[in-house]
Scaffold this active site. Sequence first.
Site: not given
Ligand SMILES: *Cc1c(COP(=O)(O)O)cnc(C)c1O
Length: 400
Positions: A140, A225, A254
């Site tokens: 994701f 990520d 985040k």
């Molecule tokens: C939430 C998330 C994203 C995307 O972030 P947004 O601010 O919602 O675009 C990308 N990678 C991971 C692992 C995430 O948990």
Amino acid sequence: MNTRYFIDLEEKYGARNYKPLDVVLSRGRGIWVWDVDGNRYMDCLSSYSAVNQGHCHPKIMESMVRQAEKLTLTSRAFRNDQLGPFYEELCALTNSHLVLPMNSGAEAVETAIKAVRKWGYRTKGIEEGRAEVIVCENNFHGRTITIVGFSTEQQYRNGFSPFTPGFVIVPFGDIQALKKAITKNTVAFLVEPIQGEAGVIIPPDGYMAGVREICTEHTIAMITDEIQTGLGRTGRLLAEEHDGVEADVTLIGKALSGGFYPVSAILSNADVLGVFMPGDHGSTFGGNPLACAVARAALKVLVEEGMIENSARMGDYFLDNLRSIKSSVIKEIRGRGLFIGVELHQEAGGARRFCERLMQEGLLCKETHDNVIRFAPPLVISKDDIDWALERIEPVLSRT
Ligand SMILES: *Cc1c(COP(=O)(O)O)cnc(C)c1O
């Protein structure tokens, strides 16, 4: 004005791309949130780890308000006095050489893909248009067209094609599969150190170290990520520290703002982000003074208030106690720090109904996919708070 009123308004005017629990929140502090009827809940999701520092942390709020009164946006056409200090503090904390600030997590992912493609063309001599990025099954990374194009979740993709080419998908946790997928056109491997949305999936021991080795050997940029796993969630500043590795490119977002404001960043060694020249990339809001001031405060409280250590300690305590629950519906419990997944047996009828029951008990949790309940409270949670949560989780999971 009650819950029903607000839900009806949302349903009437809003696009239906979410299916939230039917709780309408209006106030938050630390690990607690309150709904419009005055009911209190423990937040066990932390907005997908964006509020690691707890809701409305007073010091972050103070920085935000103070900066909002001075200057909010200059665009990058001009410089601002928050950007340089933000860079310096972030690089020192994460041992990075260069930073590129963006807003959402998906933008950070997109930016990293642009950077490694250009890096590959410039430094590896790959023929323009041929760059390949290897990604993992059940990844994701966000919701843009390019990103959903390399998702293996059919619902994220169906109806949204055509997609961006140049991605190769391998199973997560499988070093041999990664090795086999490498070609002369491979520029990067993009991976979550722990797959969050897939259900808190922790790879086999040694996987990340193996990835590091292969990427170095083949001159491939290792992109982690850490948008969800980073900034203390797993009991370390970055989850990669559990494996003793350093990626070439690290993505955070985040909790970088403690939930006040969308702030993300791409961190890299000098090579990868060094390929960007003036005009190559940009964002109107990326790196704005308000975002920088908020992020500086969010990082400061995370470190100074011991939230990372607390995540490690409380995570162990929470996990141990969850594991002692006797329940016929639990298949597996896994986690690192305060990033915990409780996987239920297929026959349990899905995690959603357990989340609804937990909500009635005063705990807000969210199912991930069908059968996993994620427990990821803000990192300021105490032992007493966890005991309070366990007293409510135990009967919901064992009385079925
Ligand atoms: C939430 C998330 C994203 C995307 O972030 P947004 O601010 O919602 O675009 C990308 N990678 C991971 C692992 C995430 O948990």
